[in-house]
Design an enzyme around this catalytic site. Structure first.
Site, PDB file in Angstrom:
ATOM      1  N   THR A  67       0.824  -1.296   0.087  1.00 36.47           N
ATOM      2  CA  THR A  67       0.048  -0.082   0.003  1.00 36.47           C
ATOM      3  C   THR A  67       0.746   1.498   0.077  1.00 36.47           C
ATOM      4  O   THR A  67       0.523   2.395  -0.744  1.00 36.47           O
ATOM      5  CB  THR A  67      -0.821   0.103   1.059  1.00 36.47           C
ATOM      6  OG1 THR A  67      -1.772  -1.323   1.124  1.00 36.47           O
ATOM      7  CG2 THR A  67      -1.900   1.183   1.136  1.00 36.47           C
ATOM      8  N   CYS A  68       2.065   1.165   0.705  1.00 38.21           N
ATOM      9  CA  CYS A  68       2.945   2.396   0.658  1.00 38.21           C
ATOM     10  C   CYS A  68       3.325   2.507  -0.720  1.00 38.21           C
ATOM     11  O   CYS A  68       3.492   3.828  -0.851  1.00 38.21           O
ATOM     12  CB  CYS A  68       4.120   2.053   1.743  1.00 38.21           C
ATOM     13  SG  CYS A  68       3.759   1.487   3.240  1.00 38.21           S
TER      14      CYS A  68
END
Length: 271
Positions: free
Chosen positions: A71-72
Protein backbone atom coordinates in the site's frame (compact mmCIF):
# COMPACT_ATOMS: atom_id res chain seq x y z
CA UNK A 1 0.28 -20.73 -9.21
CA UNK A 2 1.11 -18.96 -5.94
CA UNK A 3 1.00 -15.17 -6.15
CA UNK A 4 3.98 -14.24 -3.97
CA UNK A 5 3.13 -10.53 -3.82
CA UNK A 6 -0.47 -11.30 -2.86
CA UNK A 7 0.72 -13.72 -0.20
CA UNK A 8 3.02 -11.09 1.28
CA UNK A 9 0.17 -8.57 1.34
CA UNK A 10 -2.06 -11.01 3.20
CA UNK A 11 0.62 -11.92 5.75
CA UNK A 12 1.52 -8.27 6.29
CA UNK A 13 -2.12 -7.29 6.84
CA UNK A 14 -2.79 -10.22 9.17
CA UNK A 15 0.27 -9.44 11.23
CA UNK A 16 -0.64 -5.76 11.56
CA UNK A 17 -4.00 -6.77 13.00
CA UNK A 18 -2.64 -9.48 15.28
CA UNK A 19 0.01 -7.34 16.90
CA UNK A 20 -2.10 -4.26 17.40
CA UNK A 21 -4.94 -4.79 19.81
CA UNK A 22 -4.40 -1.18 20.87
CA UNK A 23 -5.91 2.20 20.24
CA UNK A 24 -3.62 4.89 18.94
CA UNK A 25 -4.37 8.32 20.37
CA UNK A 26 -3.88 11.68 18.75
CA UNK A 27 -1.19 14.16 19.77
CA UNK A 28 -3.02 17.17 18.39
CA UNK A 29 -2.10 20.50 20.00
CA UNK A 30 1.15 18.99 21.29
CA UNK A 31 4.70 19.52 19.97
CA UNK A 32 6.39 16.96 17.78
CA UNK A 33 9.02 14.80 19.51
CA UNK A 34 12.54 16.18 19.66
CA UNK A 35 14.87 13.76 17.87
CA UNK A 36 17.80 13.82 15.48
CA UNK A 37 17.40 12.09 12.12
CA UNK A 38 20.43 10.49 10.44
CA UNK A 39 20.14 11.32 6.74
CA UNK A 40 22.41 10.51 3.81
CA UNK A 41 22.68 13.45 1.39
CA UNK A 42 25.12 13.72 -1.51
CA UNK A 43 27.29 10.87 -0.16
CA UNK A 44 27.58 12.56 3.23
CA UNK A 45 25.95 11.98 6.61
CA UNK A 46 23.78 14.85 7.84
CA UNK A 47 22.17 15.19 11.24
CA UNK A 48 18.79 16.91 10.99
CA UNK A 49 16.84 17.79 14.13
CA UNK A 50 13.11 18.09 14.62
CA UNK A 51 13.56 21.83 15.17
CA UNK A 52 15.25 22.22 11.80
CA UNK A 53 12.41 20.43 10.06
CA UNK A 54 9.40 21.92 11.83
CA UNK A 55 10.31 25.25 13.43
CA UNK A 56 8.61 28.21 11.75
CA UNK A 57 7.18 26.07 8.95
CA UNK A 58 3.97 24.37 7.86
CA UNK A 59 4.90 20.72 7.42
CA UNK A 60 3.06 17.55 6.43
CA UNK A 61 4.34 14.20 7.66
CA UNK A 62 2.84 10.88 6.72
CA UNK A 63 4.09 7.78 8.46
CA UNK A 64 3.90 4.32 6.93
CA UNK A 65 5.04 0.76 7.75
CA UNK A 66 7.94 0.64 5.34
CA UNK A 67 9.57 1.24 1.98
CA UNK A 68 8.58 -1.11 -0.84
CA UNK A 69 5.57 -2.49 1.06
CA UNK A 70 2.37 -2.80 -1.04
CA UNK A 71 0.00 0.00 0.00
CA UNK A 72 2.89 2.33 0.73
CA UNK A 73 4.22 1.98 -2.82
CA UNK A 74 0.96 1.79 -4.72
CA UNK A 75 -1.04 4.50 -2.95
CA UNK A 76 0.34 6.28 0.10
CA UNK A 77 3.61 7.75 -1.21
CA UNK A 78 2.48 8.46 -4.81
CA UNK A 79 -0.68 10.16 -3.53
CA UNK A 80 1.29 12.84 -1.69
CA UNK A 81 3.75 13.21 -4.56
CA UNK A 82 0.86 13.81 -6.99
CA UNK A 83 -0.67 16.54 -4.81
CA UNK A 84 2.58 18.18 -3.75
CA UNK A 85 2.11 21.35 -5.79
CA UNK A 86 -1.50 21.70 -4.64
CA UNK A 87 -0.38 21.52 -1.01
CA UNK A 88 2.31 24.11 -1.74
CA UNK A 89 -0.31 26.44 -3.20
CA UNK A 90 -2.14 26.25 0.12
CA UNK A 91 0.73 27.18 2.39
CA UNK A 92 2.57 23.91 2.99
CA UNK A 93 6.35 24.27 3.00
CA UNK A 94 7.40 20.62 2.76
CA UNK A 95 6.01 17.09 2.81
CA UNK A 96 7.92 14.28 4.52
CA UNK A 97 7.46 10.53 4.26
CA UNK A 98 8.51 8.87 7.51
CA UNK A 99 9.22 5.17 8.03
CA UNK A 100 11.24 3.02 10.41
CA UNK A 101 13.80 2.35 7.70
CA UNK A 102 17.38 3.48 7.24
CA UNK A 103 18.21 6.37 4.95
CA UNK A 104 19.71 4.15 2.22
CA UNK A 105 16.51 2.13 1.88
CA UNK A 106 14.28 5.21 1.78
CA UNK A 107 16.52 6.98 -0.73
CA UNK A 108 16.53 3.92 -3.00
CA UNK A 109 12.74 3.59 -2.71
CA UNK A 110 12.24 7.26 -3.61
CA UNK A 111 14.50 6.80 -6.63
CA UNK A 112 12.67 3.67 -7.77
CA UNK A 113 9.30 5.41 -7.39
CA UNK A 114 10.62 8.50 -9.25
CA UNK A 115 9.78 10.78 -6.33
CA UNK A 116 10.83 14.37 -7.03
CA UNK A 117 9.15 16.42 -4.31
CA UNK A 118 8.29 14.46 -1.17
CA UNK A 119 11.26 14.22 1.18
CA UNK A 120 12.25 10.99 2.92
CA UNK A 121 12.56 11.01 6.71
CA UNK A 122 14.36 7.90 8.00
CA UNK A 123 13.41 6.99 11.57
CA UNK A 124 15.87 4.11 11.54
CA UNK A 125 15.80 3.40 15.28
CA UNK A 126 12.09 4.15 15.60
CA UNK A 127 12.74 6.89 18.15
CA UNK A 128 10.37 9.47 16.64
CA UNK A 129 7.67 6.86 16.03
CA UNK A 130 7.92 5.52 19.58
CA UNK A 131 7.66 9.00 21.08
CA UNK A 132 4.61 9.61 18.89
CA UNK A 133 3.06 6.46 20.38
CA UNK A 134 2.58 4.95 16.93
CA UNK A 135 4.84 1.89 16.98
CA UNK A 136 3.54 -1.54 16.01
CA UNK A 137 5.25 -4.93 16.11
CA UNK A 138 5.86 -6.84 12.89
CA UNK A 139 8.40 -9.34 14.21
CA UNK A 140 6.64 -12.35 12.71
CA UNK A 141 7.47 -10.98 9.27
CA UNK A 142 11.02 -10.13 10.24
CA UNK A 143 10.20 -6.42 10.12
CA UNK A 144 10.71 -5.67 13.81
CA UNK A 145 9.02 -2.52 15.09
CA UNK A 146 7.43 -0.27 12.48
CA UNK A 147 5.30 2.86 12.22
CA UNK A 148 1.53 2.64 12.16
CA UNK A 149 0.02 4.43 9.19
CA UNK A 150 -0.91 8.07 9.81
CA UNK A 151 -0.64 11.63 8.52
CA UNK A 152 -0.36 14.96 10.30
CA UNK A 153 -0.20 18.69 9.73
CA UNK A 154 2.42 20.44 11.86
CA UNK A 155 2.56 24.22 12.17
CA UNK A 156 5.68 25.66 13.80
CA UNK A 157 6.39 22.41 15.61
CA UNK A 158 2.86 21.93 16.96
CA UNK A 159 0.64 19.15 15.63
CA UNK A 160 -2.53 20.82 14.42
CA UNK A 161 -4.27 17.83 12.86
CA UNK A 162 -3.59 14.12 12.82
CA UNK A 163 -5.26 11.30 10.92
CA UNK A 164 -4.47 7.85 12.34
CA UNK A 165 -5.65 4.69 10.64
CA UNK A 166 -8.07 2.58 12.69
CA UNK A 167 -6.90 -0.74 14.11
CA UNK A 168 -8.97 -3.22 12.14
CA UNK A 169 -8.50 -6.27 9.90
CA UNK A 170 -6.25 -5.82 6.93
CA UNK A 171 -3.91 -2.95 6.22
CA UNK A 172 -6.28 -0.01 6.73
CA UNK A 173 -5.78 2.97 4.45
CA UNK A 174 -8.84 5.13 4.95
CA UNK A 175 -7.86 8.46 6.51
CA UNK A 176 -4.10 9.05 6.15
CA UNK A 177 -4.19 9.57 2.39
CA UNK A 178 -3.27 12.83 0.68
CA UNK A 179 -6.82 13.69 -0.38
CA UNK A 180 -8.16 13.51 3.18
CA UNK A 181 -5.49 15.87 4.50
CA UNK A 182 -5.92 18.23 1.56
CA UNK A 183 -9.66 18.38 2.22
CA UNK A 184 -8.88 19.42 5.81
CA UNK A 185 -6.37 22.10 4.75
CA UNK A 186 -8.20 23.43 1.69
CA UNK A 187 -11.71 22.00 1.19
CA UNK A 188 -12.18 23.85 -2.10
CA UNK A 189 -8.79 22.97 -3.58
CA UNK A 190 -8.82 22.00 -7.23
CA UNK A 191 -7.24 18.63 -7.86
CA UNK A 192 -4.76 18.32 -10.73
CA UNK A 193 -5.81 16.37 -13.79
CA UNK A 194 -4.20 13.00 -14.45
CA UNK A 195 -2.50 13.10 -17.85
CA UNK A 196 -0.82 10.18 -19.62
CA UNK A 197 1.02 10.43 -22.90
CA UNK A 198 2.09 7.53 -25.13
CA UNK A 199 5.34 8.46 -26.92
CA UNK A 200 8.28 6.86 -28.68
CA UNK A 201 11.93 7.94 -28.96
CA UNK A 202 12.76 10.26 -31.85
CA UNK A 203 9.16 11.24 -32.51
CA UNK A 204 8.93 15.00 -33.34
CA UNK A 205 5.18 15.07 -32.75
CA UNK A 206 5.74 13.56 -29.29
CA UNK A 207 8.29 16.29 -28.56
CA UNK A 208 5.72 18.92 -29.56
CA UNK A 209 3.04 17.36 -27.34
CA UNK A 210 5.38 17.28 -24.34
CA UNK A 211 6.43 20.87 -25.03
CA UNK A 212 2.78 22.00 -25.06
CA UNK A 213 2.10 20.32 -21.72
CA UNK A 214 5.30 21.59 -20.11
CA UNK A 215 4.64 25.15 -21.32
CA UNK A 216 1.36 25.08 -19.43
CA UNK A 217 2.90 23.47 -16.33
CA UNK A 218 0.68 20.43 -16.73
CA UNK A 219 2.34 17.37 -15.18
CA UNK A 220 2.03 14.17 -17.14
CA UNK A 221 3.21 10.59 -17.10
CA UNK A 222 5.07 9.56 -20.21
CA UNK A 223 4.56 5.98 -21.42
CA UNK A 224 7.47 5.33 -23.78
CA UNK A 225 7.14 2.57 -26.34
CA UNK A 226 9.99 0.12 -25.99
CA UNK A 227 10.31 0.77 -22.25
CA UNK A 228 8.02 -1.68 -20.42
CA UNK A 229 5.36 -1.27 -23.11
CA UNK A 230 5.02 -1.88 -26.84
CA UNK A 231 2.94 -0.84 -29.84
CA UNK A 232 0.59 -3.71 -28.96
CA UNK A 233 -0.47 -1.90 -25.79
CA UNK A 234 -0.74 1.37 -27.72
CA UNK A 235 -3.08 -0.26 -30.23
CA UNK A 236 -5.05 -2.10 -27.54
CA UNK A 237 -5.61 1.02 -25.42
CA UNK A 238 -6.02 3.76 -28.03
CA UNK A 239 -6.93 1.90 -31.19
CA UNK A 240 -4.12 3.80 -32.93
CA UNK A 241 -0.69 2.89 -34.26
CA UNK A 242 0.91 6.33 -34.13
CA UNK A 243 2.32 8.47 -31.35
CA UNK A 244 1.72 10.55 -29.38
CA UNK A 245 -1.61 9.55 -27.89
CA UNK A 246 -2.96 11.43 -24.86
CA UNK A 247 -5.40 10.61 -22.07
CA UNK A 248 -6.77 12.96 -19.41
CA UNK A 249 -8.63 11.66 -16.36
CA UNK A 250 -9.44 8.42 -18.16
CA UNK A 251 -10.70 10.18 -21.29
CA UNK A 252 -8.98 9.58 -24.63
CA UNK A 253 -7.90 12.93 -26.12
CA UNK A 254 -5.94 11.84 -29.18
CA UNK A 255 -2.82 12.83 -31.10
CA UNK A 256 -0.85 16.09 -31.14
CA UNK A 257 -3.47 18.11 -33.02
CA UNK A 258 -6.28 16.84 -30.84
CA UNK A 259 -4.26 17.54 -27.70
CA UNK A 260 -3.58 21.08 -28.91
CA UNK A 261 -7.30 21.57 -29.53
CA UNK A 262 -8.13 20.23 -26.07
CA UNK A 263 -5.58 22.53 -24.43
CA UNK A 264 -6.98 25.51 -26.32
CA UNK A 265 -10.48 24.63 -25.15
CA UNK A 266 -9.25 24.38 -21.55
CA UNK A 267 -7.72 27.85 -21.78
CA UNK A 268 -10.92 29.30 -23.27
CA UNK A 269 -12.95 27.78 -20.43
CA UNK A 270 -10.71 29.39 -17.81
CA UNK A 271 -10.93 32.91 -19.33
Amino acid sequence: MLDIKKEKRILFAQNMQKENNVVYTTREARPVPLVTFKIRQDDSWVNVTSDEIFSGKNIIVFGLPGAYTPTCSSSHLPGYEALYEVFRQHGIDEIYCLAVNDTFVLNAWASDEKIKHVKMLPDGNGEFTEKMGLTFNAQELGFGKRSWRYSMLVRDGIIEKQFIEPVEPGDPFKVSDANTLLTYIAPDAKLPQSVSLFTKPGCPFCAKAKHMLNDRNIPFEEIILGQATTSISLKAVTGQNTTPQAFVDGVYIGDTDQLEEWLSHQEDTMT
